[in-house]
Design a protein around this motif. Sequence first.
Motif, short mmCIF file in Angstrom:
data_model
loop_
_atom_site.label_atom_id
_atom_site.label_comp_id
_atom_site.label_asym_id
_atom_site.label_seq_id
_atom_site.Cartn_x
_atom_site.Cartn_y
_atom_site.Cartn_z
N LEU A 283 29.86 40.49 42.28
CA LEU A 283 30.83 39.70 41.51
C LEU A 283 31.85 40.60 40.79
CD1 LEU A 283 28.50 36.99 39.89
CD2 LEU A 283 30.10 36.65 41.77
N VAL A 284 31.37 41.73 40.27
CA VAL A 284 32.27 42.66 39.56
C VAL A 284 33.34 43.18 40.51
CG1 VAL A 284 32.37 45.00 38.56
CG2 VAL A 284 30.72 43.35 37.69
N ARG A 285 32.92 43.59 41.71
CA ARG A 285 33.89 44.15 42.66
C ARG A 285 34.88 43.09 43.14
NH1 ARG A 285 29.16 47.33 44.37
NH2 ARG A 285 29.57 49.51 43.88
N VAL A 286 34.42 41.88 43.34
CA VAL A 286 35.33 40.80 43.77
C VAL A 286 36.38 40.55 42.69
CG1 VAL A 286 35.48 38.33 44.27
CG2 VAL A 286 33.72 39.69 45.37
N GLU A 287 35.95 40.51 41.43
CA GLU A 287 36.90 40.29 40.33
C GLU A 287 37.83 41.49 40.18
OE1 GLU A 287 39.14 38.68 37.43
OE2 GLU A 287 37.76 37.66 38.79
N GLU A 288 37.32 42.70 40.45
CA GLU A 288 38.18 43.89 40.38
C GLU A 288 39.33 43.79 41.38
OE1 GLU A 288 36.36 47.73 40.63
OE2 GLU A 288 35.26 47.46 38.76
N MET A 289 39.06 43.21 42.55
CA MET A 289 40.13 43.04 43.54
C MET A 289 41.23 42.13 42.98
SD MET A 289 38.54 43.04 47.37
CE MET A 289 37.25 41.83 47.28
N ARG A 290 40.83 41.08 42.29
CA ARG A 290 41.83 40.18 41.69
C ARG A 290 42.63 40.90 40.60
NH1 ARG A 290 40.63 34.99 43.46
NH2 ARG A 290 38.44 34.56 43.92
N GLN A 291 41.94 41.70 39.77
CA GLN A 291 42.63 42.43 38.70
C GLN A 291 43.58 43.48 39.29
OE1 GLN A 291 42.52 41.71 35.45
NE2 GLN A 291 41.11 40.03 35.86
N SER A 292 43.13 44.18 40.34
CA SER A 292 44.00 45.18 40.99
C SER A 292 45.24 44.52 41.56
CB SER A 292 43.23 45.90 42.10
OG SER A 292 42.22 46.71 41.57
N ASN A 293 45.09 43.33 42.09
CA ASN A 293 46.22 42.58 42.63
C ASN A 293 47.27 42.35 41.54
OD1 ASN A 293 47.01 41.20 45.21
ND2 ASN A 293 47.23 39.47 43.80
#
Length: 417
Positions: A283-293
């Motif tokens: 879940l952390v890595r999936v949300e990190e992708m959104r934040q990086s976007n």
Amino acid sequence: MSNIQNYTLNFGPQHPAAHGVLRLVLELDGEVILRADPHIGLLHRATEKLAESKPYNQSIGYMDRLDYVSMMCNEHAYVLAIEKLLGITAPVRAQYIRVLFDEMTRIMNHLLWLGAHAIDIGAMTVFLYCFREREDLMDCYEAVSGARMHATYYRPGGVYRDLPDQMPKYKATQWRSDDEIKERNQDRHGSLLDFIWAFTERFPKFVDEYETLLTDNRIWKQRTVDIGVVSPEQALALGFTGPMLRGSGVEWDLRKKQPYEVYDQIDFKIPIGKNGDCYDRYLVRVEEMRQSNEIMRQCIRWLKNNAGPVIHPDHKITPPSREEMKEDMESMIHHFKLFTEGYSVPAGEAYAAVEHPKGEFGVYMISDGANKPYRVKIRAAGFSHLAALDSMVRGHMIADMVAVLSSQDIVFGEIDR
């Protein structure tokens, strides 16, 4: 009385779920793991020793090949260490470009991790979805550096060159219709920044697709919830960083806590987990992708409105342009000396670390005043995580070991450095 004995099993070094040449010696009671002993060194690249035998700039390409999924982030720590020793700072535009490509690299890393993690656990489709988006980002790497993976784009003092004004286009072939080529070139009529902006607009929907397939999937949750649990205290004691530490609920991110480049001017959140299990790390890595976007979108807005140099003007450290080199004798001398013997760095030592997709990636460098480093030591993010594998998998089944190892996001180039 039946004679019960433990089995010793080799997991790897050629194993599709080992994520590199890991030899893992497992001591088993039936299918329950009693002990896991990682044997590393089968891929020894000698990167640190090689870097000590070459002028500074000639080792940037070696950094790409450490964690060969997070290429530019490796370069970033290396050039920051050199900049600290030289006492120079990259121009602001170059700093924004570096942040843009760091976050693009983070998405590329997490996409490959998510696809491989899903395959390890038994979900095939996600892998194909993830690589569909990864191709677009590799096109961006190719547009700025000419290479799809090992870019060697960052330089001490900035970046190799400014962002291109146009994207390469697909050409008509006998295998693809004109309509198909037109559709593929739809976002390629503007600059690289326009292409990345179009990517950032569609990417959140793709992340939703991955989550639709996995997040509430009961098989996925059975394989990841309460597997490989690490408490916040354990995570800190074991030297965890990055998503492994944040998955255990510790809000630590170098981009916020020790800002470098222009991260202190960018708005983003640090996702953290609650239980410290494989599911939380996912879940952390999936949300990190959104934040990086979102970070990429902020960088694009700034870069579109602010022109400027992208490399330090001192030609004792950075090469002159090709035009200058061919017309001016002084520039020709600078060019020749830079590409043959490099530049000398003042004696001293420096440590520079970046928030790499896998955790804290640091480069400790000692200079004795020569044109090559006296010592280079790399702090690889995955090394501490692999060292903790034994404590994470004891009492779990062999199948759970695959899920735990995969959730660590191990790449052996940086571990066997």
